[in-house]
Motif scaffolding. Structure first.
Motif, mmCIF file in Angstrom:
data_model
loop_
_atom_site.group_PDB
_atom_site.id
_atom_site.type_symbol
_atom_site.label_atom_id
_atom_site.label_comp_id
_atom_site.label_asym_id
_atom_site.label_seq_id
_atom_site.Cartn_x
_atom_site.Cartn_y
_atom_site.Cartn_z
ATOM 1 N N THR A 18 21.460 8.241 27.166
ATOM 2 C CA THR A 18 21.582 9.038 25.951
ATOM 3 C C THR A 18 20.190 9.439 25.468
ATOM 4 O OG1 THR A 18 23.583 7.822 25.377
ATOM 5 C CG2 THR A 18 22.514 9.077 23.608
ATOM 6 N N PRO A 19 19.954 10.758 25.308
ATOM 7 C CA PRO A 19 18.613 11.211 24.931
ATOM 8 C C PRO A 19 18.367 11.197 23.430
ATOM 9 C CG PRO A 19 19.999 13.110 25.278
ATOM 10 C CD PRO A 19 20.845 11.889 25.602
ATOM 11 N N GLY A 75 11.870 18.796 36.191
ATOM 12 C CA GLY A 75 10.419 18.665 36.141
ATOM 13 C C GLY A 75 9.901 17.590 35.198
ATOM 14 N N ARG A 76 10.774 16.911 34.487
ATOM 15 C CA ARG A 76 10.325 15.855 33.568
ATOM 16 C C ARG A 76 10.098 14.553 34.344
ATOM 17 N NH1 ARG A 76 11.740 17.154 27.821
ATOM 18 N NH2 ARG A 76 12.821 19.155 27.887
ATOM 19 N N GLY A 133 8.298 16.225 20.942
ATOM 20 C CA GLY A 133 9.103 17.053 21.837
ATOM 21 C C GLY A 133 9.492 16.375 23.142
ATOM 22 N N ARG A 134 8.878 15.229 23.444
ATOM 23 C CA ARG A 134 9.271 14.506 24.653
ATOM 24 C C ARG A 134 10.638 13.869 24.443
ATOM 25 N NH1 ARG A 134 5.775 10.148 25.740
ATOM 26 N NH2 ARG A 134 5.321 10.140 23.511
ATOM 27 N N VAL A 135 11.254 13.433 25.542
ATOM 28 C CA VAL A 135 12.599 12.872 25.492
ATOM 29 C C VAL A 135 12.551 11.385 25.815
ATOM 30 C CG1 VAL A 135 14.903 12.968 26.524
ATOM 31 C CG2 VAL A 135 13.608 15.081 26.158
ATOM 32 N N ARG A 136 13.278 10.595 25.026
ATOM 33 C CA ARG A 136 13.487 9.170 25.306
ATOM 34 C C ARG A 136 14.940 9.015 25.743
ATOM 35 N NH1 ARG A 136 11.844 5.925 20.602
ATOM 36 N NH2 ARG A 136 9.848 5.874 21.676
ATOM 37 N N LEU A 137 15.182 8.231 26.794
ATOM 38 C CA LEU A 137 16.533 7.957 27.266
ATOM 39 C C LEU A 137 16.861 6.483 27.052
ATOM 40 C CD1 LEU A 137 16.549 9.898 30.661
ATOM 41 C CD2 LEU A 137 17.712 10.541 28.533
ATOM 42 N N THR A 138 17.959 6.229 26.352
ATOM 43 C CA THR A 138 18.487 4.875 26.219
ATOM 44 C C THR A 138 19.597 4.767 27.250
ATOM 45 O OG1 THR A 138 17.943 4.824 23.879
ATOM 46 C CG2 THR A 138 19.564 3.214 24.664
ATOM 47 N N GLU A 139 19.389 3.867 28.215
ATOM 48 C CA GLU A 139 20.271 3.781 29.379
ATOM 49 C C GLU A 139 21.122 2.514 29.322
ATOM 50 O OE1 GLU A 139 17.845 6.039 32.768
ATOM 51 O OE2 GLU A 139 17.162 3.984 32.419
ATOM 52 N N GLN A 140 22.431 2.705 29.250
ATOM 53 C CA GLN A 140 23.377 1.606 29.386
ATOM 54 C C GLN A 140 23.730 1.565 30.864
ATOM 55 O OE1 GLN A 140 26.018 3.456 26.380
ATOM 56 N NE2 GLN A 140 26.247 1.340 25.698
ATOM 57 N N ILE A 186 13.647 4.343 28.639
ATOM 58 C CA ILE A 186 12.551 5.029 29.318
ATOM 59 C C ILE A 186 12.246 6.278 28.516
ATOM 60 C CG2 ILE A 186 13.076 4.120 31.614
ATOM 61 C CD1 ILE A 186 14.388 6.827 32.267
ATOM 62 N N GLN A 187 11.061 6.824 28.703
ATOM 63 C CA GLN A 187 10.758 8.064 27.995
ATOM 64 C C GLN A 187 9.898 8.965 28.852
ATOM 65 O OE1 GLN A 187 9.078 6.443 24.392
ATOM 66 N NE2 GLN A 187 7.020 7.059 24.975
ATOM 67 N N GLU A 188 9.951 10.240 28.491
ATOM 68 C CA GLU A 188 9.174 11.240 29.202
ATOM 69 C C GLU A 188 7.692 10.918 29.047
ATOM 70 O OE1 GLU A 188 8.774 16.084 29.393
ATOM 71 O OE2 GLU A 188 10.092 15.174 27.900
#
Length: 144
Positions: free
Chosen positions: A106-107, A37-38, A113-120, A133-135
């Motif tokens: 990697t979150p 749902g994010r 409380g939101r999540v950021r993803l660092t994407e390799q 990217i982030q929530e």
């Protein structure tokens, strides 16, 4: 070779998708809440930004995304207990180009409380890079 090994700086070209081992998920508990749902997008979204709608069932994670130069895209992968996602993706660009690759996301949990993803990521054509990217809070979803 695992996807994590494959995405190290200076790693060899991406092997066939069936040639790496996926991690074992023998415990159902996770340190990071579900991705289900994010909605993720760029840290400062604008109308037309690529936005992804994430889903999760057990360790399986998948997303549908579109926006900007991406007509449509899909991501399918698995997550570990720390929330790290190992995935493959395919996207159709607005010019008709098909782009496929793999990523390790990697979150980081933000202060709110939101999540950021660092994407390799590494594409099938050999290009590679890092994206963030982030929530997105619901009021920040970009609208065309």
């Amino acid at each position: 070779m695992t996807l994590r090994d494959d995405l190290r700086p200076g790693a060899a070209p991406v092997p066939d998708v069936h040639s790496y081992d996926l991690p074992s998920y023998d415990l159902p508990s996770y340190d990071l809440p579900s991705y289900d749902g994010r909605v993720f997008g760029p840290p400062r979204p604008t109308p037309g930004s690529v936005v992804g709608h994430y889903h999760q069932q057990d360790e399986l994670v998948w997303a549908d995304f579109a926006g900007g130069p991406v007509r449509t895209g899909r991501l399918v992968g698995v997550r570990d207990r720390a929330g790290v996602i190992e995935a493959a993706y395919c996207q159709i660009m607005t010019d008709g180009e098909v782009v496929a690759g793999r990523c390790l996301s990697t979150p980081t949990v933000l202060g709110d409380g939101r999540v950021r993803l660092t994407e390799q990521w590494r594409r099938a054509d050999g290009s590679a890079g890092v994206s963030v990217i982030q929530e997105l809070p619901i009021q920040e979803y970009p609208h065309d």
